[in-house]
Design a protein around this motif. Structure first.
Motif, PDB file in Angstrom:
ATOM      1  N   ASN A   1       0.847  -1.192   0.000  1.00 52.96           N
ATOM      2  CA  ASN A   1       0.000   0.000   0.000  1.00 52.96           C
ATOM      3  C   ASN A   1       0.886   1.246   0.000  1.00 52.96           C
ATOM      4  OD1 ASN A   1      -2.278   1.711   0.247  1.00 52.96           O
ATOM      5  ND2 ASN A   1      -2.094   1.703   2.478  1.00 52.96           N
ATOM      6  N   TRP A   2       1.430   1.568  -1.172  1.00 53.97           N
ATOM      7  CA  TRP A   2       2.258   2.772  -1.357  1.00 53.97           C
ATOM      8  C   TRP A   2       1.722   3.437  -2.621  1.00 53.97           C
ATOM      9  CZ3 TRP A   2       8.264   2.933  -0.577  1.00 53.97           C
ATOM     10  CH2 TRP A   2       8.736   4.219  -0.850  1.00 53.97           C
ATOM     11  N   GLY A   3       0.791   4.373  -2.467  1.00 56.36           N
ATOM     12  CA  GLY A   3       0.022   4.809  -3.610  1.00 56.36           C
ATOM     13  C   GLY A   3      -0.875   3.652  -4.024  1.00 56.36           C
ATOM     14  N   LEU A   4      -1.428   3.713  -5.225  1.00 58.84           N
ATOM     15  CA  LEU A   4      -2.325   2.647  -5.686  1.00 58.84           C
ATOM     16  C   LEU A   4      -1.720   1.795  -6.794  1.00 58.84           C
ATOM     17  CD1 LEU A   4      -5.711   4.623  -5.753  1.00 58.84           C
ATOM     18  CD2 LEU A   4      -4.889   3.046  -3.991  1.00 58.84           C
ATOM     19  N   GLY A   5      -0.523   2.159  -7.242  1.00 63.68           N
ATOM     20  CA  GLY A   5       0.080   1.479  -8.387  1.00 63.68           C
ATOM     21  C   GLY A   5       0.343   0.001  -8.170  1.00 63.68           C
ATOM     22  N   HIS A   6       0.815  -0.367  -6.983  1.00 64.28           N
ATOM     23  CA  HIS A   6       1.095  -1.781  -6.719  1.00 64.28           C
ATOM     24  C   HIS A   6      -0.191  -2.599  -6.767  1.00 64.28           C
ATOM     25  CE1 HIS A   6       5.280  -1.048  -5.605  1.00 64.28           C
ATOM     26  NE2 HIS A   6       4.850   0.012  -4.956  1.00 64.28           N
ATOM     27  N   ALA A   7      -1.270  -2.025  -6.264  1.00 70.22           N
ATOM     28  CA  ALA A   7      -2.554  -2.732  -6.265  1.00 70.22           C
ATOM     29  C   ALA A   7      -3.133  -2.825  -7.671  1.00 70.22           C
ATOM     30  CB  ALA A   7      -3.539  -2.036  -5.326  1.00 70.22           C
ATOM     31  N   THR A   8      -3.087  -1.716  -8.417  1.00 73.12           N
ATOM     32  CA  THR A   8      -3.720  -1.723  -9.740  1.00 73.12           C
ATOM     33  C   THR A   8      -2.996  -2.642 -10.720  1.00 73.12           C
ATOM     34  OG1 THR A   8      -2.509   0.282 -10.399  1.00 73.12           O
ATOM     35  CG2 THR A   8      -4.713   0.569  -9.480  1.00 73.12           C
ATOM     36  N   ARG A   9      -1.687  -2.767 -10.597  1.00 70.93           N
ATOM     37  CA  ARG A   9      -0.995  -3.664 -11.529  1.00 70.93           C
ATOM     38  C   ARG A   9      -1.182  -5.135 -11.142  1.00 70.93           C
ATOM     39  NH1 ARG A   9       5.327  -2.012 -10.462  1.00 70.93           N
ATOM     40  NH2 ARG A   9       5.756  -3.258  -8.600  1.00 70.93           N
ATOM     41  N   CYS A  10      -1.734  -5.381  -9.952  1.00 70.33           N
ATOM     42  CA  CYS A  10      -2.075  -6.749  -9.573  1.00 70.33           C
ATOM     43  C   CYS A  10      -3.437  -7.169 -10.126  1.00 70.33           C
ATOM     44  CB  CYS A  10      -2.072  -6.906  -8.047  1.00 70.33           C
ATOM     45  SG  CYS A  10      -0.421  -7.029  -7.338  1.00 70.33           S
ATOM     46  N   ILE A  11      -4.226  -6.202 -10.593  1.00 71.94           N
ATOM     47  CA  ILE A  11      -5.557  -6.518 -11.122  1.00 71.94           C
ATOM     48  C   ILE A  11      -5.484  -7.502 -12.287  1.00 71.94           C
ATOM     49  CG2 ILE A  11      -7.547  -5.536 -12.339  1.00 71.94           C
ATOM     50  CD1 ILE A  11      -7.347  -3.113 -10.455  1.00 71.94           C
ATOM     51  N   PRO A  12      -4.633  -7.269 -13.314  1.00 78.91           N
ATOM     52  CA  PRO A  12      -4.559  -8.264 -14.393  1.00 78.91           C
ATOM     53  C   PRO A  12      -4.050  -9.618 -13.917  1.00 78.91           C
ATOM     54  CG  PRO A  12      -2.868  -6.570 -14.666  1.00 78.91           C
ATOM     55  CD  PRO A  12      -3.792  -6.082 -13.607  1.00 78.91           C
ATOM     56  N   ILE A  13      -3.202  -9.645 -12.903  1.00 81.84           N
ATOM     57  CA  ILE A  13      -2.699 -10.924 -12.371  1.00 81.84           C
ATOM     58  C   ILE A  13      -3.837 -11.692 -11.709  1.00 81.84           C
ATOM     59  CG2 ILE A  13      -1.159 -11.972 -10.665  1.00 81.84           C
ATOM     60  CD1 ILE A  13       0.766  -9.644 -11.128  1.00 81.84           C
TER      61      ILE A  13
END
Length: 353
Positions: A16-28
Motif C-alpha cells: 500500500n504505497w500509492g495505488l500502483g502496486h494494487a492496480t498492476r495486480c488486477i490483471p494478475i
C-alpha cells in the motif's frame, strides 16, 4: 472430488504505497481466475479498499501497514523513510508471522507479493513482483539495492513487469548487469486496453501517491487550471467509500474512478498530466497516450524515469511547483512511450504453483 481437483488458493498481496502496486495486480488476479486458481487478496489501507471494490466476490485479508509517509519537502524524502523504517521493519516481521498462520488456515498453495518483503514462505512457492532491482536513493543507492536484493532472494522467483531487452520501460531500475536472483521478465502489466474513442477531454489530470504530496500537487493544479478555457477531467486519486463528482467551470472533478470508467476516460483524453510512477507509465504505454509528468519531489525512482523519458525525447516533464499551462504545448513535440507488444505467458508462470 479429491483435494487435488480443488482450485488452488493463491495469495496476492500488493504494497500500500500509492495505488500502483494494487492496480498492476488486477490483471494478475484476473489471469489467476482464468487459469483455474482462487485468488485471495491481502493488503491494507487504500490498496485493500481498491481491490475489494474491483473484486467484491474474493476473500480480502488485512496486513499490517508499512506506514509509508512522504515529506512535505522533496529533500527530506529519504530521511522521512529512514525515520519511518522501524515501523516498516516491525510490519515486515508481523507479516511473516501472519503468513505462517494463513497458510494452513486458508489452504494457500502459493504467494504473489508485490513489494511486501514479509509476505513469503519456505513451505509454498513465493513470488516477488518489482520493477526496481536497483533501488535509487542518491549516494546510498548501493546500500538500498543490497537490502532490496537481500529480501528478494528469499522468494522462489522475482517477476519484473517489463521486457528483458533494450526496448523496455524501466531502464536501469529493472535491468542489472549481474545478479544471482531468479528473475523472469513478464512483459508490461496494465489493467487497461487501448480503445479508439472520440476525444472528449483536452486534458486529464490523474493524481496518485501517498500524502502529503498528492494533496500538494492537487492544490497546485487546481489553481493552475481554474481559468483554463478547454475541457479538463480531474481524477484526484482519493479512494473513498462513494464516488464524488463535481463540475467547476470547464473541469469535472472525480475523487476516484474504478477500472472500467478510468480506462474509458483516459482513452477519451488528448493528454494526461500525472506522476511518473511506473504503473502509470505502463498504463500510458499500453494506451499509447502522451503525457506530461510531474515526479514526486525527492522520489528518486520517479525523478529518474521522468528524466530518462525526457532525455530520450519520449515524454515531457517538469518539477513540482514549476508547472505552467503553457508547458502543455510541448507535449506534441515528444514521441510518446515506445509501443511494446508483449504477451505474458501466464500458463508458464503459473506452473510454479
Amino acid at each position: 472430488m479429491t483435494s487435488e481437483d480443488l482450485p488452488k488458493n493463491i495469495l496476492v498481496a500488493p504494497l500500500n504505497w500509492g495505488l500502483g502496486h494494487a492496480t498492476r495486480c488486477i490483471p494478475i488476479i484476473k489471469e489467476l481466475e482464468k487459469n483455474g486458481f482462487t485468488p485471495i487478496i491481502a493488503s491494507d489501507g487504500a490498496s485493500l479498499l481498491l481491490l475489494k471494490k474491483e473484486f467484491p466476490g474474493l476473500l480480502a485479508l488485512e496486513l499490517p501497514s508499512y506506514n509509508i509517509e512522504y515529506a512535505k519537502k522533496g529533500e527530506n524524502f529519504k530521511w522521512k523513510l529512514i525515520k519511518n523504517s522501524p515501523k516498516t521493519i516491525s510490519a515486515i516481521f508481523k507479516e511473516k508471522e501472519i503468513i505462517k498462520k494463513w497458510i494452513p488456515k486458508h489452504n494457500l498453495s502459493g504467494i504473489i507479493s508485490d513489494n511486501r518483503f514479509g509476505v513469503h514462505s519456505n513451505k509454498i512457492p513465493s513470488v516477488f513482483i518489482t520493477h526496481q532491482l536497483k533501488v535509487l536513493s542518491g549516494k546510498s543507492t548501493w546500500f538500498s539495492s543490497i537490502i532490496n536484493t537481500f529480501f528478494i532472494q528469499k522468494f522462489d522467483e522475482c517477476w519484473v513487469p517489463d521486457m528483458e531487452g533494450s526496448l523496455n520501460l524501466s531502464g536501469k531500475l529493472g535491468h542489472l548487469k549481474k545478479t544471482h536472483l531468479n528473475i523472469k521478465y513478464i512483459g508490461v502489466l496494465s489493467r487497461f486496453k487501448k480503445q479508439n474513442l472520440p476525444i472528449i477531454y483536452d486534458v486529464m489530470v490523474l493524481l496518485s501517491g501517498p500524502e502529503p504530496q498528492r494533496s500538494i500537487l492537487e492544490e497546485e493544479l487546481i489553481e493552475k487550471f481554474k481559468n483554463y478555457s478547454k475541457k479538463v477531467v480531474f481524477v484526484k486519486g482519493k479512494l473513498e467509500s462513494d464516488q464524488k463528482i463535481e463540475q467547476i467551470g470547464n473541469t469535472t472533478f472525480y475523487n476516484y474512478m474504478q477500472t472500467e470508467q478510468l480506462e474509458k476516460t483516459i482513452n477519451e483524453s488528448e493528454i494526461v498530466i500525472s506522476r511518473s510512477g511506473y504503473t502509470t507509465v505502463m498504463d500510458l504505454a499500453k494506451l499509447e497516450k502522451k503525457a506530461f509528468f510531474i515526479p514526486t519531489p525527492g522520489q528518486f525512482e520517479q525523478e529518474y524515469l521522468a528524466s530518462k523519458y525526457k532525455y530520450e525525447g519520449l515524454m515531457v516533464s517538469s518539477k513540482q511547483g514549476k508547472f505552467k499551462i503553457e508547458n502543455l504545448s510541448a507535449v506534441s513535440l515528444y514521441a510518446g512511450l515506445p509501443k511494446i507488444n508483449s504477451e505474458t505467458n501466464w500458463n508458464d508462470l503459473f506452473t510454479l504453483f
